[in-house]
Design a protein around this motif. Structure first.
Motif, PDB file in Angstrom:
ATOM      1  N   LYS A  80     -41.456  42.190 -72.089  1.00 23.64           N
ATOM      2  CA  LYS A  80     -41.099  43.287 -71.196  1.00 23.64           C
ATOM      3  C   LYS A  80     -39.664  43.725 -71.466  1.00 23.64           C
ATOM      4  O   LYS A  80     -38.821  42.946 -71.907  1.00 23.64           O
ATOM      5  CB  LYS A  80     -41.220  42.827 -69.742  1.00 23.64           C
ATOM      6  N   GLU A  81     -39.385  44.997 -71.163  1.00 26.38           N
ATOM      7  CA  GLU A  81     -38.003  45.455 -71.166  1.00 26.38           C
ATOM      8  C   GLU A  81     -37.273  44.795 -69.994  1.00 26.38           C
ATOM      9  O   GLU A  81     -37.894  44.374 -69.014  1.00 26.38           O
ATOM     10  CB  GLU A  81     -37.941  46.978 -71.029  1.00 26.38           C
ATOM     11  N   LYS A  82     -35.947  44.736 -70.082  1.00 25.60           N
ATOM     12  CA  LYS A  82     -35.148  44.084 -69.051  1.00 25.60           C
ATOM     13  C   LYS A  82     -34.466  45.107 -68.157  1.00 25.60           C
ATOM     14  O   LYS A  82     -34.071  46.185 -68.607  1.00 25.60           O
ATOM     15  CB  LYS A  82     -34.096  43.166 -69.680  1.00 25.60           C
ATOM     16  N   LEU A  83     -34.322  44.742 -66.887  1.00 28.17           N
ATOM     17  CA  LEU A  83     -33.517  45.499 -65.939  1.00 28.17           C
ATOM     18  C   LEU A  83     -32.473  44.529 -65.401  1.00 28.17           C
ATOM     19  O   LEU A  83     -32.821  43.506 -64.803  1.00 28.17           O
ATOM     20  CB  LEU A  83     -34.387  46.047 -64.809  1.00 28.17           C
ATOM     21  N   ILE A  84     -31.213  44.816 -65.630  1.00 27.44           N
ATOM     22  CA  ILE A  84     -30.146  43.882 -65.252  1.00 27.44           C
ATOM     23  C   ILE A  84     -29.657  44.194 -63.842  1.00 27.44           C
ATOM     24  O   ILE A  84     -29.312  45.334 -63.522  1.00 27.44           O
ATOM     25  CB  ILE A  84     -28.979  43.952 -66.251  1.00 27.44           C
ATOM     26  N   LEU A  85     -29.661  43.172 -62.988  1.00 25.91           N
ATOM     27  CA  LEU A  85     -29.194  43.299 -61.606  1.00 25.91           C
ATOM     28  C   LEU A  85     -27.937  42.450 -61.435  1.00 25.91           C
ATOM     29  O   LEU A  85     -27.966  41.241 -61.639  1.00 25.91           O
ATOM     30  CB  LEU A  85     -30.284  42.827 -60.635  1.00 25.91           C
ATOM     31  N   ILE A  86     -26.837  43.098 -61.092  1.00 26.76           N
ATOM     32  CA  ILE A  86     -25.600  42.378 -60.760  1.00 26.76           C
ATOM     33  C   ILE A  86     -25.383  42.544 -59.268  1.00 26.76           C
ATOM     34  O   ILE A  86     -25.009  43.614 -58.793  1.00 26.76           O
ATOM     35  CB  ILE A  86     -24.386  42.907 -61.549  1.00 26.76           C
ATOM     36  N   ASP A  87     -25.633  41.474 -58.511  1.00 28.07           N
ATOM     37  CA  ASP A  87     -25.559  41.530 -57.052  1.00 28.07           C
ATOM     38  C   ASP A  87     -24.150  41.186 -56.571  1.00 28.07           C
ATOM     39  O   ASP A  87     -23.387  40.529 -57.273  1.00 28.07           O
ATOM     40  CB  ASP A  87     -26.573  40.552 -56.445  1.00 28.07           C
ATOM     41  N   GLU A  88     -23.830  41.634 -55.344  1.00 17.82           N
ATOM     42  CA  GLU A  88     -22.545  41.355 -54.689  1.00 17.82           C
ATOM     43  C   GLU A  88     -21.371  41.676 -55.602  1.00 17.82           C
ATOM     44  O   GLU A  88     -20.448  40.868 -55.764  1.00 17.82           O
ATOM     45  CB  GLU A  88     -22.484  39.896 -54.203  1.00 17.82           C
ATOM     46  N   ILE A  89     -21.397  42.875 -56.182  1.00 19.72           N
ATOM     47  CA  ILE A  89     -20.314  43.289 -57.066  1.00 19.72           C
ATOM     48  C   ILE A  89     -19.001  43.374 -56.298  1.00 19.72           C
ATOM     49  O   ILE A  89     -17.912  43.242 -56.875  1.00 19.72           O
ATOM     50  CB  ILE A  89     -20.659  44.643 -57.738  1.00 19.72           C
ATOM     51  N   ASP A  90     -19.073  43.564 -54.977  1.00 18.40           N
ATOM     52  CA  ASP A  90     -17.855  43.599 -54.176  1.00 18.40           C
ATOM     53  C   ASP A  90     -17.263  42.208 -53.987  1.00 18.40           C
ATOM     54  O   ASP A  90     -16.206  42.059 -53.381  1.00 18.40           O
ATOM     55  CB  ASP A  90     -18.115  44.250 -52.810  1.00 18.40           C
ATOM     56  N   GLY A  91     -17.930  41.175 -54.517  1.00 13.70           N
ATOM     57  CA  GLY A  91     -17.346  39.835 -54.509  1.00 13.70           C
ATOM     58  C   GLY A  91     -16.217  39.709 -55.508  1.00 13.70           C
ATOM     59  O   GLY A  91     -15.471  38.737 -55.495  1.00 13.70           O
ATOM     60  N   ILE A  92     -16.076  40.688 -56.397  1.00 13.61           N
ATOM     61  CA  ILE A  92     -14.951  40.725 -57.328  1.00 13.61           C
ATOM     62  C   ILE A  92     -13.823  41.474 -56.646  1.00 13.61           C
ATOM     63  O   ILE A  92     -13.973  42.610 -56.247  1.00 13.61           O
ATOM     64  CB  ILE A  92     -15.336  41.462 -58.632  1.00 13.61           C
ATOM     65  N   TYR A  93     -12.670  40.840 -56.535  1.00 17.31           N
ATOM     66  CA  TYR A  93     -11.590  41.481 -55.791  1.00 17.31           C
ATOM     67  C   TYR A  93     -10.253  40.891 -56.201  1.00 17.31           C
ATOM     68  O   TYR A  93     -10.162  39.778 -56.698  1.00 17.31           O
ATOM     69  CB  TYR A  93     -11.766  41.284 -54.277  1.00 17.31           C
ATOM     70  N   LYS A 141     -31.675  46.124 -50.612  1.00 18.99           N
ATOM     71  CA  LYS A 141     -31.202  46.632 -51.915  1.00 18.99           C
ATOM     72  C   LYS A 141     -31.811  45.826 -53.071  1.00 18.99           C
ATOM     73  O   LYS A 141     -32.303  46.389 -54.042  1.00 18.99           O
ATOM     74  CB  LYS A 141     -29.669  46.567 -51.973  1.00 18.99           C
ATOM     75  N   THR A 142     -31.769  44.497 -52.952  1.00 16.14           N
ATOM     76  CA  THR A 142     -32.327  43.648 -54.002  1.00 16.14           C
ATOM     77  C   THR A 142     -33.834  43.839 -54.121  1.00 16.14           C
ATOM     78  O   THR A 142     -34.391  43.893 -55.220  1.00 16.14           O
ATOM     79  CB  THR A 142     -31.995  42.167 -53.728  1.00 16.14           C
ATOM     80  N   SER A 143     -34.502  43.952 -52.975  1.00 12.85           N
ATOM     81  CA  SER A 143     -35.952  44.167 -52.984  1.00 12.85           C
ATOM     82  C   SER A 143     -36.312  45.469 -53.692  1.00 12.85           C
ATOM     83  O   SER A 143     -37.328  45.550 -54.397  1.00 12.85           O
ATOM     84  CB  SER A 143     -36.497  44.192 -51.549  1.00 12.85           C
ATOM     85  N   ILE A 144     -35.484  46.503 -53.503  1.00 14.47           N
ATOM     86  CA  ILE A 144     -35.719  47.791 -54.164  1.00 14.47           C
ATOM     87  C   ILE A 144     -35.696  47.616 -55.676  1.00 14.47           C
ATOM     88  O   ILE A 144     -36.555  48.144 -56.399  1.00 14.47           O
ATOM     89  CB  ILE A 144     -34.660  48.823 -53.723  1.00 14.47           C
ATOM     90  N   VAL A 145     -34.719  46.844 -56.175  1.00  9.47           N
ATOM     91  CA  VAL A 145     -34.587  46.648 -57.630  1.00  9.47           C
ATOM     92  C   VAL A 145     -35.807  45.908 -58.184  1.00  9.47           C
ATOM     93  O   VAL A 145     -36.364  46.289 -59.221  1.00  9.47           O
ATOM     94  CB  VAL A 145     -33.291  45.881 -57.955  1.00  9.47           C
ATOM     95  N   TYR A 146     -36.239  44.852 -57.480  1.00 13.47           N
ATOM     96  CA  TYR A 146     -37.388  44.085 -57.959  1.00 13.47           C
ATOM     97  C   TYR A 146     -38.678  44.910 -57.885  1.00 13.47           C
ATOM     98  O   TYR A 146     -39.535  44.815 -58.775  1.00 13.47           O
ATOM     99  CB  TYR A 146     -37.529  42.785 -57.160  1.00 13.47           C
ATOM    100  N   GLU A 187     -31.033  38.682 -63.237  1.00 14.12           N
ATOM    101  CA  GLU A 187     -30.126  38.785 -62.084  1.00 14.12           C
ATOM    102  C   GLU A 187     -28.965  37.820 -62.187  1.00 14.12           C
ATOM    103  O   GLU A 187     -29.105  36.678 -62.603  1.00 14.12           O
ATOM    104  CB  GLU A 187     -30.899  38.503 -60.789  1.00 14.12           C
ATOM    105  N   THR A 188     -27.793  38.296 -61.797  1.00  8.20           N
ATOM    106  CA  THR A 188     -26.646  37.418 -61.607  1.00  8.20           C
ATOM    107  C   THR A 188     -25.909  37.888 -60.370  1.00  8.20           C
ATOM    108  O   THR A 188     -26.080  39.013 -59.907  1.00  8.20           O
ATOM    109  CB  THR A 188     -25.703  37.425 -62.820  1.00  8.20           C
ATOM    110  N   ASN A 189     -25.078  36.998 -59.829  1.00  7.21           N
ATOM    111  CA  ASN A 189     -24.325  37.301 -58.618  1.00  7.21           C
ATOM    112  C   ASN A 189     -22.851  37.351 -58.978  1.00  7.21           C
ATOM    113  O   ASN A 189     -22.283  36.359 -59.414  1.00  7.21           O
ATOM    114  CB  ASN A 189     -24.589  36.234 -57.548  1.00  7.21           C
ATOM    115  N   ALA A 190     -22.234  38.515 -58.802  1.00  3.60           N
ATOM    116  CA  ALA A 190     -20.847  38.682 -59.226  1.00  3.60           C
ATOM    117  C   ALA A 190     -19.885  37.815 -58.436  1.00  3.60           C
ATOM    118  O   ALA A 190     -18.833  37.438 -58.932  1.00  3.60           O
ATOM    119  CB  ALA A 190     -20.436  40.154 -59.095  1.00  3.60           C
ATOM    120  N   SER A 191     -20.229  37.457 -57.196  1.00  2.60           N
ATOM    121  CA  SER A 191     -19.332  36.616 -56.403  1.00  2.60           C
ATOM    122  C   SER A 191     -19.380  35.167 -56.861  1.00  2.60           C
ATOM    123  O   SER A 191     -18.531  34.367 -56.509  1.00  2.60           O
ATOM    124  CB  SER A 191     -19.689  36.696 -54.911  1.00  2.60           C
TER     125      SER A 191
END
Length: 450
Positions: free
Chosen positions: A145-158, A95-100, A112-116
């Motif tokens: 360059k324009e930015k693309l924001i990646l928030i990884d492990e969003i399911d770490g928020i619970y 999934k992360t590789s797809i975004v990059y 990139e940031t990691n939600a967990s």
């Protein structure tokens, strides 16, 4: 580490373009979709919509300057489903590789940031608010360059403790000036407000045939011929299709000296990992030189990022004085900063410094505490990769009783409140009794505060 730093193959062979990837299948609702087309369309539509909204808001702003407050118009915002999407699927499928790869194809910069790791409203806002709302100062000086924001492990928020985090993300999405892609490993009911607002792409594992094709290509490029087809199939089966795990395993096997029964070697991978980690942690805090610490980590097959978490968790067991703990945690902090630079900028030549700081630097911080005699218990890291703290039953009950007085998250309990309560209750028996009576603690719970 050896003198020559070998870049992890998962990074070395991370695809640079979507056209180079073996893309997994995906669905939105009950409809099968083509990820490259959908993701590219999402990003391009976002910027078209941003341009339209910003032009309209400039007209609204000019209009509002000419009328009284009650007649002013509200500014427009990009709709949620045009501002963000979610990729959901098991770990290791890319999934992360797809975004990059998508960002590289569109000449964009990934933020990139990691939600967990940033699980509360304050930390999420600090990390992302300015990024989502505006350009940096350098963007006005150079053609950025324009930015693309990646928030990884969003399911770490619970859970209750993170009740402010999901609204924060929704607020960030509503006000963002850049497209947002979030990734999660699994469906979480507490993220339903998010699912109701944005498209959720259910991403499947790659087929065994696709994984085989990828690892055959890697082995050919690395000139590895020792592994047979049945060996590769066994590695895939052992990793349950996790491509990242498969690549890590074939790198570990191929760079070692393959002798005897290869099948037995494959099946033994990580079989003794817990025993190895326990032994490694104990040995690490007995070393007396940086060379000894390096030798220990050189011989270990434990993932370096995983080992870092174990060292972090077990520090107080082996280092006792405050001055030593300050030094040890300072070295851990620097190691974490270096690893961030390695990951973001691919500076793998910095890896020896990461090892020296988190292993050698931490172990050698013990210069006053005498070497432990006898058995010292090594414990699991409380903070797992999925973003959860593994509390004991007594700790969970204590958190529940505290929540009856006022709300507190598990993360705040472990990091802030429990250490404070221990200091407070350790100052006198009267303080311990007062707090125990206030919270109606039993013997096990009182023991946590001593």
């Amino acid at each position: 580490m050896s003198n020559t730093i070998e870049m992890p193959w998962v990074e070395k062979y991370r695809p640079k373009s979507l056209k180079d990837m073996a893309l997994p299948t995906a669905r939105v609702g009950n409809q099968r979709v083509k990820l490259p087309e959908e993701l590219t369309k999402f990003v391009r539509n976002f910027f078209n919509e941003r341009k339209r909204i910003n032009q309209e808001n400039n007209r609204i702003k000019a209009f509002n300057r000419t009328v009284i407050e009650k007649e002013q118009k509200e500014k427009l915002k990009i709709k949620f489903d045009k501002a963000a999407i979610l990729l959901e699927g098991p770990p290791g499928i890319g999934k992360t590789s797809i975004v990059y790869a998508l960002a590289n194809d569109l000449n964009m910069e990934v933020v990139e940031t990691n939600a967990s790791d940033t699980r509360t409203r304050a930390t999420l806002e600090k990390k992302l608010k300015e990024t989502t709302k505006s350009r940096g100062i350098m963007d006005f000086i150079t053609q950025s360059k324009e930015k693309l924001i990646l928030i990884d492990e969003i399911d770490g928020i619970y859970g209750v403790q993170d009740r402010g985090a999901v609204p924060t993300i929704l607020d960030l999405i509503e006000n963002t000036q850049f497209p947002i892609i979030m990734c999660s490993n699994e469906y979480k009911t507490n993220l339903q407000p998010l699912y109701n607002k944005i498209p959720r792409f259910e991403v499947n594992r790659l087929s065994k045939e696709e994984v085989l094709r990828i690892i055959r290509s890697i082995l050919k490029k690395e000139n590895i011929t020792q592994l047979k087809e049945e060996d590769l199939e066994l590695i895939i089966e052992k990793n349950n299709g996790d491509l990242r795990g498969v690549i890590n395993d074939i790198q570990g096997i191929s760079q070692g000296k393959i002798e005897g029964n290869v099948k037995e070697l494959i099946l033994s991978l990580r079989r003794d990992s817990l025993e190895e980690i326990f032994s490694l942690i104990r040995d690490l805090f007995r070393v007396s030189s940086l060379r000894e610490a390096r030798n220990l980590t050189d011989k270990s097959d434990v993932d370096y990022n995983f080992l870092y978490k174990w060292v972090n968790e077990n520090l107080p067991t082996f280092i006792k004085t405050n001055r030593e703990l300050v030094d040890a945690y300072e070295n851990l902090s620097l190691a974490d900063e270096i690893f961030g630079r390695i990951r973001i900028n691919q500076y793998w030549g910095l890896l020896p410094y990461f090892f020296d700081l988190f292993a050698g630097g931490v172990a050698l911080s013990r210069n006053e505490t005498p070497e432990a005699k006898g058995f010292r218990r090594v414990v699991f890291p409380r903070y797992s990769s999925g973003g959860f703290y593994s509390l004991t039953s007594a700790q969970k009950e204590l958190v529940n009783k505290l929540n009856k007085k006022y709300e507190i998250s598990q993360i705040d309990f472990i990091q802030s409140l429990l250490p404070f309560l221990k200091i407070l209750c350790g100052s006198s028996r009267k303080q311990l009794k007062n707090i125990a009576d206030w919270l109606d603690l039993d013997a096990k719970e009182k023991k946590l505060l001593k």
